[in-house]
Design a protein around this motif. Structure first.
Motif, PDB file in Angstrom:
ATOM      1  N   LEU A 414       0.826  -1.209   0.000  1.00 43.92           N
ATOM      2  CA  LEU A 414       0.000   0.000   0.000  1.00 43.92           C
ATOM      3  C   LEU A 414       0.864   1.264   0.000  1.00 43.92           C
ATOM      4  N   ALA A 415       2.011   1.213   0.677  1.00 39.62           N
ATOM      5  CA  ALA A 415       2.930   2.351   0.629  1.00 39.62           C
ATOM      6  C   ALA A 415       3.499   2.532  -0.777  1.00 39.62           C
ATOM      7  N   SER A 416       3.767   1.420  -1.461  1.00 35.81           N
ATOM      8  CA  SER A 416       4.221   1.515  -2.857  1.00 35.81           C
ATOM      9  C   SER A 416       3.152   2.154  -3.732  1.00 35.81           C
ATOM     10  N   ALA A 417       1.892   1.792  -3.496  1.00 37.56           N
ATOM     11  CA  ALA A 417       0.798   2.441  -4.220  1.00 37.56           C
ATOM     12  C   ALA A 417       0.756   3.934  -3.921  1.00 37.56           C
ATOM     13  N   GLY A 418       1.028   4.295  -2.670  1.00 41.09           N
ATOM     14  CA  GLY A 418       1.066   5.708  -2.305  1.00 41.09           C
ATOM     15  C   GLY A 418       2.179   6.457  -3.028  1.00 41.09           C
ATOM     16  N   PHE A 419       3.335   5.827  -3.170  1.00 42.10           N
ATOM     17  CA  PHE A 419       4.416   6.448  -3.938  1.00 42.10           C
ATOM     18  C   PHE A 419       4.010   6.654  -5.392  1.00 42.10           C
ATOM     19  N   GLY A 420       3.256   5.691  -5.939  1.00 38.62           N
ATOM     20  CA  GLY A 420       2.774   5.863  -7.308  1.00 38.62           C
ATOM     21  C   GLY A 420       1.829   7.044  -7.430  1.00 38.62           C
ATOM     22  N   ARG A 421       0.923   7.199  -6.464  1.00 35.94           N
ATOM     23  CA  ARG A 421       0.004   8.344  -6.478  1.00 35.94           C
ATOM     24  C   ARG A 421       0.750   9.661  -6.265  1.00 35.94           C
ATOM     25  N   LEU A 422       1.860   9.595  -5.555  1.00 33.54           N
ATOM     26  CA  LEU A 422       2.608  10.809  -5.237  1.00 33.54           C
ATOM     27  C   LEU A 422       3.221  11.444  -6.478  1.00 33.54           C
ATOM     28  N   THR A 423       3.367  10.683  -7.549  1.00 42.04           N
ATOM     29  CA  THR A 423       3.937  11.253  -8.772  1.00 42.04           C
ATOM     30  C   THR A 423       3.029  12.323  -9.374  1.00 42.04           C
ATOM     31  N   ALA A 424       1.717  12.252  -9.100  1.00 41.80           N
ATOM     32  CA  ALA A 424       0.791  13.239  -9.680  1.00 41.80           C
ATOM     33  C   ALA A 424       1.074  14.652  -9.165  1.00 41.80           C
ATOM     34  N   PRO A 425       1.069  14.903  -7.840  1.00 41.06           N
ATOM     35  CA  PRO A 425       1.386  16.260  -7.390  1.00 41.06           C
ATOM     36  C   PRO A 425       2.831  16.672  -7.660  1.00 41.06           C
ATOM     37  N   ILE A 426       3.746  15.720  -7.753  1.00 40.31           N
ATOM     38  CA  ILE A 426       5.128  16.079  -8.086  1.00 40.31           C
ATOM     39  C   ILE A 426       5.197  16.650  -9.493  1.00 40.31           C
ATOM     40  N   MET A 427       4.501  16.001 -10.434  1.00 36.35           N
ATOM     41  CA  MET A 427       4.500  16.507 -11.805  1.00 36.35           C
ATOM     42  C   MET A 427       3.788  17.857 -11.890  1.00 36.35           C
ATOM     43  N   GLU A 428       2.712  18.027 -11.130  1.00 37.63           N
ATOM     44  CA  GLU A 428       2.006  19.306 -11.134  1.00 37.63           C
ATOM     45  C   GLU A 428       2.864  20.417 -10.532  1.00 37.63           C
ATOM     46  N   LEU A 429       3.639  20.072  -9.512  1.00 35.19           N
ATOM     47  CA  LEU A 429       4.508  21.064  -8.893  1.00 35.19           C
ATOM     48  C   LEU A 429       5.565  21.567  -9.869  1.00 35.19           C
ATOM     49  N   HIS A 430       6.031  20.688 -10.758  1.00 35.17           N
ATOM     50  CA  HIS A 430       7.022  21.066 -11.765  1.00 35.17           C
ATOM     51  C   HIS A 430       6.357  21.495 -13.070  1.00 35.17           C
ATOM     52  N   ASN A 431       5.058  21.771 -13.020  1.00 32.74           N
ATOM     53  CA  ASN A 431       4.315  22.265 -14.194  1.00 32.74           C
ATOM     54  C   ASN A 431       4.417  21.290 -15.365  1.00 32.74           C
ATOM     55  N   GLN A 432       4.335  19.987 -15.042  1.00 34.50           N
ATOM     56  CA  GLN A 432       4.332  18.905 -16.025  1.00 34.50           C
ATOM     57  C   GLN A 432       5.638  18.803 -16.809  1.00 34.50           C
ATOM     58  N   LYS A 433       6.721  19.414 -16.325  1.00 33.32           N
ATOM     59  CA  LYS A 433       8.018  19.270 -16.992  1.00 33.32           C
ATOM     60  C   LYS A 433       8.546  17.856 -16.770  1.00 33.32           C
ATOM     61  N   GLY A 434       9.043  17.236 -17.824  1.00 35.53           N
ATOM     62  CA  GLY A 434       9.500  15.860 -17.743  1.00 35.53           C
ATOM     63  C   GLY A 434       8.381  14.846 -17.816  1.00 35.53           C
ATOM     64  N   TYR A 435       7.196  15.280 -18.280  1.00 32.62           N
ATOM     65  CA  TYR A 435       6.042  14.379 -18.344  1.00 32.62           C
ATOM     66  C   TYR A 435       6.321  13.186 -19.255  1.00 32.62           C
ATOM     67  N   PHE A 436       6.906  13.431 -20.435  1.00 28.76           N
ATOM     68  CA  PHE A 436       7.152  12.342 -21.386  1.00 28.76           C
ATOM     69  C   PHE A 436       8.126  11.322 -20.801  1.00 28.76           C
ATOM     70  N   LEU A 437       9.217  11.789 -20.199  1.00 29.17           N
ATOM     71  CA  LEU A 437      10.188  10.878 -19.587  1.00 29.17           C
ATOM     72  C   LEU A 437       9.549  10.098 -18.443  1.00 29.17           C
ATOM     73  N   HIS A 438       8.709  10.762 -17.686  1.00 28.29           N
ATOM     74  CA  HIS A 438       7.990  10.102 -16.590  1.00 28.29           C
ATOM     75  C   HIS A 438       7.160   8.940 -17.122  1.00 28.29           C
ATOM     76  N   HIS A 439       6.469   9.157 -18.243  1.00 33.98           N
ATOM     77  CA  HIS A 439       5.642   8.112 -18.846  1.00 33.98           C
ATOM     78  C   HIS A 439       6.516   6.998 -19.419  1.00 33.98           C
ATOM     79  N   VAL A 440       7.639   7.340 -20.020  1.00 32.85           N
ATOM     80  CA  VAL A 440       8.530   6.334 -20.595  1.00 32.85           C
ATOM     81  C   VAL A 440       9.080   5.402 -19.504  1.00 32.85           C
TER      82      VAL A 440
END
Length: 524
Positions: A414-440
């Motif tokens: 469940l903590a691993s799932a939480g880390f996965g969810r945490l990527t959403a606000p991290i990407m928003e904080l960086h204004n979606q910079k690195g979105y493509f690399l994140h998906h890759v």
């Protein structure tokens, strides 16, 4: 969440300059007028003016809840293996009432974010203890069905949330309305007993005897009806000291730690890539959403999650836990790779003069609108399958983790799932910079997970492992059954002992009966 229930549009009053290019350092606004298109009339953004220079505080508020969930799952999971599931549930309910109602009384965003961390911590204890109790109370044939019923109830709450927001109109009222139903969960202390399976696995025989006598009294049974003589056997073992185990002990195992790590990576990948698909569907750049309507977008995502839960029921029932997880992971990988690679390749090669794709009616090959439709279709398939991957990984881990460390194992996945969810606000904080690399990166993880899933055992219709040796005997079996007369390449535990001539001594030392199943677990 401010972005869901808020959906605010910010308009500076007449005479004040408009923020240039979204650059917070160049904003000279001193007053803001808000027009919230849907849901609440006031939210945390409009209450504390979390815009311009203060916009980053919204993401910190999102971080705080998710980080609280991560720490809560890790800590309460370990504690649940030592003190039991029931005390964790009671204390988590009490403190979530305290912190949840205090959140509604926050005077600034710092207090709000801090209290949200503790609210997430307590919520993690409730989710984990209820999940463990459901798994341990159900017989093998009903574990998945009961888990799906709980998921559907969770989906019902998700569908009701926009309606509650529209009725409450204010975020503080909404917070209080959401927390108050936890008062009913205080009755769980009276209704639900401690897990008898956990008491027996940790050799707490005196408490086990008292609990069995309570069951017999409520069912109006007498001790003479104890045909198997369970109570006399417990009385003989009462003098033994309880034996409790920490999740750290799994490091010394041979197979169990690998299974848990594989499922943790699956959970992280499923929940992490789900955000990539959601952003791709809604538009990860400064675009309008696919429907330009908050409620339609919200219910579209909720409907995809509901369809995923509905599809899991027949798929897991037919293919089993491992086969279902493998199928949904393959769908996730295909949707991700097609979205990342195929559309870009079509757009690239369609511009060549000698390309066969140049016969398309658009001047440059495939038009942007057609590509967007294909991308949206792949995103829907990816969200559908990745939601199933995350849910199945948690359920699978709860089944193959022994009872003595089930809390810790559930906490890890469940903590691993939480880390996965945490990527959403991290990407928003960086204004979606690195979105493509994140998906890759997550797309590559799906390919690795497909290979690793084949190493997992199958737990369908199997008894739950009680201690670490039982968990070690969950061995990997072929995905497809052997044909009649075909010699398997891998021998089972019982066949290996018969072959080596050490069957009797091994059975005495390991406590394994002759009637073992394919996974090495005793059939009852």
């Amino acid at each position: 969440h401010a972005n869901r229930s808020g959906n605010s549009s910010i308009f500076p009053p007449p005479g004040l300059p408009t923020p240039a290019g979204g650059n917070a350092s160049e904003c000279d606004c001193h007053e803001w007028h808000y027009r919230i298109r849907a849901g609440l009339v006031q939210n945390v953004v409009s209450k504390w003016d979390l815009v311009c220079d203060s916009a980053w505080k919204v993401h910190i508020a999102k971080f705080s809840l998710l980080v609280g969930l991560i720490f809560g799952h890790l800590i309460t999971g370990c504690i649940a293996d030592w003190v039991g599931r029931r005390p964790i549930l009671l204390f988590s309910v009490i403190f979530i009432l305290v912190f949840g109602l205090t959140v509604a009384l926050s005077v600034n965003v710092t207090m709000f974010s801090t209290l949200r961390f503790f609210e997430g911590f307590c919520l993690a204890g409730i989710l984990l203890s209820l999940y463990a109790l459901r798994i341990e109370l159900c017989p093998p044939g009903h574990r998945f069905m009961i888990t799906m019923v709980a998921s559907f109830i969770e989906m019902a709450g998700q569908f009701l949330m926009p309606g509650l927001a529209a009725l409450c109109r204010d975020w503080q009222v909404l917070q209080a309305v959401i927390i108050c139903p936890f008062l009913l969960m205080l009755l769980y202390w009276i209704v639900f007993p401690e897990s008898l399976r956990w008491l027996m696995a940790t050799q707490q025989f005196e408490a086990s005897k008292e609990l069995i006598l309570q069951f017999m009294h409520k069912n109006r049974m007498t001790t003479e009806s104890d045909i198997k003589g369970v109570v006399p056997e417990l009385e003989k073992e009462i003098a033994r000291r309880p034996k409790k185990v920490c999740i750290v002990k799994v490091v010394g195992t041979r197979n169990l730690w690998k299974n848990i790590v594989v499922l943790c990576v699956n959970s992280l990948t499923g929940y992490g890539i789900h955000h990539c698909f959601a952003k791709s569907m809604m538009g990860h750049e400064a675009k309008m959403t696919i429907t330009q309507n908050f409620y339609a977008d919200y219910y579209t995502m909720a409907g995809i999650a509901l369809a995923s839960c509905l599809a899991m029921c027949p798929v897991v029932g037919f293919l089993g836990r491992r086969g279902g997880l493998l199928l949904f992971m393959i769908l996730t990988a295909l949707a991700s790779l097609l979205q990342l690679g195929l559309l870009n390749l079509i757009g690239k090669y369609s511009q060549l003069p000698d390309s066969d794709i140049s016969v398309l009616p658009t001047k440059g090959g495939m038009s942007d609108s057609v590509k967007d439709k294909f991308s949206t279709a792949f995103s829907i398939v990816g969200m559908f399958s990745s939601h199933a991957v995350g849910s199945l990984s948690v359920f699978f881990c709860a089944e193959i983790t022994p009872t003595v460390i089930r809390g810790g194992g559930l906490g890890l996945v469940l903590a691993s799932a939480g880390f996965g969810r945490l990527t959403a606000p991290i990407m928003e904080l960086h204004n979606q910079k690195g979105y493509f690399l994140h998906h890759v990166i997550f797309a590559c993880c799906t390919l690795i997970c497909i290979i690793c899933i084949l190493l997992l055992p199958e737990s369908k219709n199997q008894n739950l492992p009680e201690n670490i040796p039982d968990g070690e005997h969950y061995t990997r079996q072929p995905l497809l059954p052997h044909k009649k007369g075909e010699q398997p390449l891998l021998l089972t535990n019982s066949e290996l002992k018969d072959y080596s001539g050490l069957h009797d001594s091994a059975a005495v030392s390991d406590g394994i009966s002759e009637n073992t199943t394919a996974n090495g677990m005793k059939s009852m």
